[in-house]
Design an enzyme around this catalytic site. Structure first.
Site, PDB file in Angstrom:
ATOM      1  N   LYS C 118       0.481  -1.196  -0.054  1.00 18.88           N
ATOM      2  CA  LYS C 118       0.041  -0.215   0.065  1.00 18.88           C
ATOM      3  C   LYS C 118       0.685   1.186  -0.306  1.00 18.88           C
ATOM      4  CE  LYS C 118      -4.365  -2.025   1.438  1.00 18.88           C
ATOM      5  NZ  LYS C 118      -5.214  -1.407   1.673  1.00 18.88           N
ATOM      6  N   GLY C 164      -8.964  -5.483   3.703  1.00 17.97           N
ATOM      7  CA  GLY C 164     -10.191  -6.252   4.926  1.00 17.97           C
ATOM      8  C   GLY C 164     -10.920  -5.531   5.770  1.00 17.97           C
ATOM      9  N   LYS C 201      -5.903  10.624   6.033  1.00 19.32           N
ATOM     10  CA  LYS C 201      -6.948  11.512   6.294  1.00 19.32           C
ATOM     11  C   LYS C 201      -8.938  10.698   6.420  1.00 19.32           C
ATOM     12  CE  LYS C 201      -9.613  15.452   5.345  1.00 19.32           C
ATOM     13  NZ  LYS C 201      -9.562  16.352   7.058  1.00 19.32           N
ATOM     14  N   TYR C 202      -9.137  10.732   6.793  1.00 15.54           N
ATOM     15  CA  TYR C 202     -10.054   9.752   7.101  1.00 15.54           C
ATOM     16  C   TYR C 202     -11.625  10.732   6.736  1.00 15.54           C
ATOM     17  CZ  TYR C 202     -14.728   7.808   8.672  1.00 15.54           C
ATOM     18  OH  TYR C 202     -15.694   6.859   8.602  1.00 15.54           O
ATOM     19  N   ILE C 203     -11.834  10.772   5.635  1.00 17.10           N
ATOM     20  CA  ILE C 203     -13.331  10.806   4.785  1.00 17.10           C
ATOM     21  C   ILE C 203     -14.577  10.563   5.264  1.00 17.10           C
ATOM     22  CG2 ILE C 203     -13.753  11.563   2.492  1.00 17.10           C
ATOM     23  CD1 ILE C 203     -10.997  11.629   1.330  1.00 17.10           C
ATOM     24  N   HIS C 208     -16.789   5.394  -2.401  1.00 13.44           N
ATOM     25  CA  HIS C 208     -15.880   3.865  -2.950  1.00 13.44           C
ATOM     26  C   HIS C 208     -15.770   4.068  -4.223  1.00 13.44           C
ATOM     27  CE1 HIS C 208     -13.285   0.694  -2.415  1.00 13.44           C
ATOM     28  NE2 HIS C 208     -13.418   0.155  -3.485  1.00 13.44           N
ATOM     29  N   LYS C 237     -17.764  -5.365   0.024  1.00 10.98           N
ATOM     30  CA  LYS C 237     -18.789  -4.500  -0.775  1.00 10.98           C
ATOM     31  C   LYS C 237     -20.451  -5.440  -1.113  1.00 10.98           C
ATOM     32  CE  LYS C 237     -14.963  -2.223  -3.403  1.00 10.98           C
ATOM     33  NZ  LYS C 237     -14.531  -3.242  -4.618  1.00 10.98           N
ATOM     34  N   ARG C 293      -6.432  -7.340 -10.868  1.00 12.64           N
ATOM     35  CA  ARG C 293      -6.712  -8.840 -10.782  1.00 12.64           C
ATOM     36  C   ARG C 293      -8.038  -8.593 -11.299  1.00 12.64           C
ATOM     37  NH1 ARG C 293     -10.015  -8.050  -6.809  1.00 12.64           N
ATOM     38  NH2 ARG C 293      -9.205  -7.408  -4.418  1.00 12.64           N
ATOM     39  N   VAL C 296     -14.715  -9.014  -8.126  1.00  9.73           N
ATOM     40  CA  VAL C 296     -15.314 -10.040  -8.155  1.00  9.73           C
ATOM     41  C   VAL C 296     -17.293  -9.091  -9.020  1.00  9.73           C
ATOM     42  CG1 VAL C 296     -17.634 -10.397  -6.514  1.00  9.73           C
ATOM     43  CG2 VAL C 296     -15.151 -10.251  -6.144  1.00  9.73           C
TER      44      VAL C 296
END
Lengths: 163, 535, 498
Positions: C118, C164, C201-203, C208, C237, C293, C296
């Site tokens: 990440k 996750g 930062k948390y939005i 998403h 999701k 990849r 889903v």
């Protein structure tokens, strides 16, 4: 009759007249007829003249019925559901039967946890582990190793404590 | 139903120790079982092969349905008896499915002294027939026997449950509509001739099987007539001339196939409709039983832990959980079938006796089979209990289990001592099946107590003779007595003598019970009629 | 150009079936693999041939790299498709596949490795000029305090190696920061064996949004309309739709271009997805991560574009160039598509997996309704694997009609006795806020009282009661399952000798 539909219990009365049913539910009473087509069922509301096809899954104590965009999980209310055993917990250790004290695993003022073996009593060829049924503190021990005890004698006093 | 919450810590040292001990014990037992299953000596097998004949176990494998179980009865019979000359008692018995029907198969082992009948052979044959009669099973006899073992004729011929009883059983079962079929793959001489002769349908193999009341030597001695076996009582003779047999097969395989056809054309029996739901495996691994059973049987264990590893979804609806707690009673499902279970959690008190009698009554009226898990050292003694009427409460229980109408299946999982054995449906109380776990013990009293009693008699005698004994000398007298007593109360000793139907692997108990339960349902459960309960 | 003739599909369930269906269309043979527990699973029947690769635990079968590669070689495969999950994003496996002379249907191993981390992927994005959520790695507690105050509270503490939701913490106040870092580190260590955490930062009004793209080996790339995946439970999701009701076309275009920019810079080829966080208040978007990849939710994109993305993956692996231009693709897009994930979970009980046999199973059908499923009636939902039963995808000319169609299709989807997400999904598609397109990643928690355990006033209750009584009484031609049809113990136990 008493059933649970989608986990809510409800009461109704149903009369069978030939091949039609008369359902009394809440304040109304309506006649219905049921027909089977393979795995589908057609339920006819005779008074409204409306018919609806339902899909069904049957298990032993439960039926799931799909009707248009609704799903009904119907269960019978079993009587033992309301029953639960009430057990009075005895804090102290008493002899369940006559025997000889083989071992005392704690001393006075010791802390015991629920399930700890406090006393081992030999009786009729069997070593019986007498366990504490509470968390607590040993208040008094009335016996010593090798002592002969009778049935239902108080052996160890335990003071229950939270945590 | 309520699920049993297990209190077993599978990571504890104790668990691991017990696990290793019991696992080893099971392995030992399995090894003995495998050895016994080989039958007679290597040489006898060679001769058999040379004659183009199959081994009796091969015959069974060929005759039962593919991919189906075989529930063997008495696989340890004869162990350490008769100088180990008769492994499995020279006869293989068990229940298998033939063309979809459950059938009792009784097969002579011709590699063991030409399939002759030792006392234990007779006992096993009669036991197999008894199981068939009690559970409404058809019978298939794979006959290959030279008749009684002459040196021991006094122990196999004259008494009630001896050789003659075979034919009586066959006639009675035939009258009950239970098909009796014989495949004669070798000799059926003298008494042995009547096994096929008493059957409803008989198959013989060309140039291999023969049936006669008196064999060629006896004929020659009696009448001077010289004749060979095939011409005296061979397959051709009996299927064409005498009519003693019904079908002629060219070889064994064909004969066994014919037997399958006969069972295929039999109408299906209606089984008793016992309440059943979808079978579910137990929540806890049956393998963990190994870690629960103590090495020393004087250490108690909670029978609920065993029940949790036998019954469907580990669900157990306990009856009277707060009363008479040394006995555990309750309902559960095994393979989906509703059963009542009675297990021991200590010695028996008056309360536990009353509870047991009450529970047996419940099951009898509801027609629910009973499973007994025996681990019992006896009834409580002492002034208080005698005055309370221990004996009459025990009697209530024994009356209930004696007169109940439902099938009983007993597993001895630990101790089986004294009157406890009776109350928990021991052999004398006609359980449909009775099995033992490898470490289980059965005797009139515990070994320590027995050794004390026995050695004290001897010591008293010596003392009367004026001998003063040291502690070591006393121990020297006591020790061999204890050893012998312990050996004679072992599971192997019991199983060798058919006091039980076999020693079983504890973790397979569930399968044994599932198969056995379904077997018992071949017989309808009648309405119950109890005797007098002493009040 | 290389022609692929036989592909091993290293996966199970619906995605294995989805891939095998396309392979069949392309005239390519498919080789399936299955674990002991999957012996009777549906995906096997779609393979030309299938091999047992070991015990039920994924680590011994679907994650067993050597076994899978050996099976591919034994079956004479020339390529491996990993699907999603299991080994799909494992660069070591991708490398092994290639070293064994097999074609890897996916991005290059080196690129997967770089993007998989990440922190590393954020650096790549930043160097391509793509905004990332303000934040950085935590080196010391003092530095963390400083950084958090710079970017402003609330902030999010995340595991570097993770996903996750594991090791994730929201912090609203400076005084709680130290504790949160500690806990997050422990969780990250336990879950991923790597305690590295970073702060961002948390939005609060976060969406998403993700961009599906294709890049061939010659540097040609295409980006597809965005997918909105904001309806999530436990950071996973359950509903995806395309296009998003939240963002405008201009922003979508900017995100698409950014997605291609960053992935091309990383040397990516094949299909992939770039995930962004969109802040509805400020209308800014931030790079989140790359999913290297097939995903889903790829059918949503397929439905509005007419593309078979699995076929595109194979084309790219076969070194075919993308011939379509971005404008041509844009002209092909029409309508609105939504996907619902049908999980075997008890939604009223904190989404606990509901395992067991599916005894009753009926799929919806009709115009614009697609079901990608891995099960049939009688299949068993196994404890060892992901509880996804199926994906239900609908397509309609506009969003409102797609929602209505989805509701109808969910009503026609009958599964028993295991519990599924269907009742929850139905409540969502009836919910005013969802219908208005006014929802973000907090949707399920904000409206939980309206969405879960909802009491209804059913219309057909009376008919259901009558039918229930009818079924109970007319027992002669009808036995409740549980009786009569049960197998005998003697049949269940099979070949057994005590």
């Amino acid at each position: 009759m008493n059933i649970k539909v989608n986990n809510e219990s409800l009461e109704y009365e149903l009369l069978r007249k030939g091949d039609s049913y008369l359902l009394s539910y809440q304040d109304s009473s309506l006649p219905f007829q049921v027909f089977r087509y393979g795995n589908d069922y057609l339920v006819l509301n005779i008074e409204d003249n409306t018919a609806i096809v339902l899909d069904v899954y049957k298990a032993k104590n439960k039926i799931v019925i799909w009707a248009e965009d609704e799903e009904f999980i119907i269960e019978e209310i079993s009587e033992n559901e309301t029953l639960s055993s009430h057990e009075v917990i005895e804090n102290n250790i008493k002899s369940p039967m006559p025997g000889i004290i083989k071992e005392i695993k704690f001393m006075e003022n010791d802390i015991v946890k629920k399930g700890d073996t406090v006393v081992v009593l030999e009786s009729m060829k069997v070593l019986n582990e007498l366990k504490s049924s509470v968390n607590g503190c040993i208040k008094k021990i009335y016996i010593e190793k090798g002592a002969q005890v009778g049935p239902l004698e108080l052996l160890v006093e335990i003071e229950p404590k939270e945590d | 139903m309520a699920k049993i919450m297990s209190n077993i810590n599978t990571n504890s040292e104790e668990f691991k120790k017990r696990y290793e001990f019991n696992k080893k014990k099971v392995e030992e037992i399995n090894q003995i079982r495998e050895e016994l299953a080989k039958g007679g000596p290597e040489k006898a097998h060679e001769v058999n092969k040379k004659r183009g004949k199959l081994f009796c176990r091969e015959r069974i494998e060929k005759v039962i349905d593919k991919n189906s179980p075989f529930l063997e009865i008495g696989p340890f019979v004869g162990y350490n008896m008769y100088n180990n000359e008769a492994p499995c008692g020279g006869i293989v018995t068990g229940i298998g499915k033939i063309s979809g029907k459950e059938v009792m198969i009784i097969a002579n082992d011709q590699t063991v002294k030409a399939g002759t009948y030792y006392p234990m052979t007779i006992k096993k044959h009669v036991r197999a027939q008894t199981i068939a009669r009690e559970n409404n099973l058809h019978c298939l006899y794979l006959v290959d026997s030279g008749g009684v073992f002459l040196p021991m004729q006094d122990e196999v011929y004259p008494d009630k449950e001896h050789f003659g009883n075979f034919f009586y059983n066959q006639a009675i079962m035939s009258s009950m509509g239970l098909l009796q079929v014989a495949v004669v793959t070798g000799l059926g001489t003298a008494g042995g001739a009547y096994v096929p002769a008493m059957c409803d349908q008989v198959i013989m193999v060309k140039n291999q099987s023969a049936i006669f009341i008196g064999g060629p030597p006896l004929v020659k001695a009696a009448t001077g007539e010289e004749i060979d076996a095939e011409n005296l009582g061979g397959a051709d003779v009996h299927t064409r001339i005498s009519g003693v047999a019904d079908y002629l097969a060219n070889n064994e395989e064909e004969a066994l196939k014919k037997a399958r056809e006969i069972f295929a054309h039999l109408p299906k029996q209606e089984k008793f409709k016992l309440d059943r739901s979808t079978p579910q495996d137990p929540l806890y691994d049956p393998d963990e039983i190994y870690g629960i059973l103590p090495e020393d049987l004087s250490i108690p264990f909670d029978v609920r832990e065993i029940i949790a590893r036998i019954v469907d979804n580990s669900e157990f609806e306990e009856f009277k959980p707060l009363y008479g707690q040394t006995l555990v009673t309750g309902f559960a499902r095994i393979g989906g079938y509703l059963v009542g279970i009675i297990g021991n959690n200590g010695i028996i008190f008056p309360e536990s006796s009353q509870k047991a009698a009450h529970f047996v009554e419940l099951c009898s009226l509801r027609k629910v089979p009973l499973i007994f898990l025996q681990n019992i050292t006896g009834f409580i003694i002492g002034k208080k209990y005698e005055h309370q009427g221990m004996a009459k409460d025990g009697a209530k229980w024994i009356t209930a289990i004696s007169t109940t109408n439902v099938p009983k299946i007993t597993i001895i999982i630990g101790n089986s001592y004294g009157a406890g054995n009776y109350a928990m449906a021991g052999r004398g109380y006609n359980p449909r099946f009775l099995w033992m776990w490898p470490n289980a013990k059965i005797a009139v009293m515990g070994p320590q107590q027995a050794a004390d009693v026995l050695s004290s008699i001897k010591l008293a005698q010596l003392e009367r003779e004026g001998k003063k004994l040291t502690q070591e000398e006393i121990e020297a007298i006591r020790k061999p007595i204890l050893q012998e007593y312990e050996e004679k109360s072992s599971a192997l000793y019991s199983s060798a003598r058919l006091w039980d139907d076999g020693i079983i692997d504890p973790k397979k108990t569930r399968e044994y019970l599932m198969l056995a339960l379904e077997v018992t349902l071949n017989k309808q459960i009648e309405d119950v009629k109890f005797g007098i309960f002493r009040m | 150009m290389r022609k692929i003739k036989r592909v091993l599909v290293a996966n199970r369930g619906e995605i294995a079936i989805r891939i095998m269906k396309t392979l069949k269309l392309l005239g390519i043979e498919s080789i399936g693999v299955y674990s002991e527990a999957d012996k009777l699973s549906k995906h096997i029947s779609f393979a030309d041939k299938a091999y047992n690769i070991g015990e039920p635990e994924a680590i011994k079968s679907y994650l067993n790299m050597e076994k899978i590669i050996n099976t591919a070689k034994q079956a004479n495969c020339d390529a491996i498709h990993p699907g999603y999950g299991f080994l799909a994003e494992n660069p070591v496996f991708a490398k092994m596949v290639q070293e064994n002379g097999l074609i890897w249907i996916g991005p290059p191993s080196e690129c997967m490795k770089n993007l998989g981390d990440k922190i590393n992927s954020r650096i790549i994005a930043q160097s391509a000029g793509i905004p990332t959520t303000p934040g950085g790695t935590i080196e010391s507690i003092e530095q963390a305090h400083k950084l958090a105050n710079e970017i402003g509270y609330p902030v999010l503490i995340k595991a570097s190696a993770g996903g996750g939701g594991k090791g994730m913490r929201i912090v609203y106040d400076d005084k709680d920061l130290e504790d949160a870092i500690k806990v997050a580190r422990e969780e990250a260590k336990a879950a991923f064996a790597d305690p590295t955490v970073y702060i961002e930062k948390y939005i609060e009004d976060a969406h998403h949004i993700e961009i599906q793209f294709l890049i061939d080996k010659f540097g040609n790339g295409l980006y597809f309309p965005e997918r909105e995946c904001s309806v999530q439970r436990r950071y996973q999701k359950i509903i995806e739709e395309s296009p998003s009701p939240t963002i405008d076309r201009q922003t979508a275009k900017k995100m698409g271009e950014a997605a291609l920019l960053v992935t091309k810079k990383a040397g990516y080829h094949n299909a992939g997805t770039v995930e962004f966080i969109y802040d509805k208040k400020s209308k800014n978007f931030y790079f989140l991560e790359v999913n290297a990849r097939i995903q889903v939710e790829h059918p949503v994109t397929e439905e509005i574009s007419g593309f078979d993305l699995i076929a595109s993956q194979i084309d790219i692996a076969e070194e075919k160039p993308i011939e379509l231009s971005q404008d041509e693709l844009n002209n092909r897009i029409n309508g609105h598509a939504i996907e619902s994930r049908i999980y075997s979970e008890d939604t009223d009980n904190n989404f606990m997996p509901s395992i067991g046999k599916i005894e009753h199973y009926r799929e919806p059908a009709g115009f614009g309704i697609r079901v990608d499923s891995g099960f049939f009636e009688g299949s068993e939902v196994l404890i060892h694997y992901d509880p996804l039963i199926a994906k239900l995808i609908v397509k309609a000319p506009n969003r409102m009609m797609a929602i209505k169609k989805m509701y109808r299709a969910l009503s026609e989807y009958h599964i028993a006795p295991i519990k599924t997400t269907i009742p929850l999904l139905k409540n969502i598609f009836k919910h005013k806020k969802f219908i208005e397109g006014d929802y973000n990643t907090q949707f399920l928690s904000i409206y939980k009282d309206e969405l879960f355990n909802q009491k209804q006033n059913p219309i057909h209750l009376k008919e259901a009661i009558v039918l229930y009584e009818f079924l109970k009484q007319s027992s002669s031609d009808l036995t409740f399952s549980g009786e009569a049809t049960l197998p005998s113990c003697w049949e269940m136990i099979g070949s057994w000798r005590g």
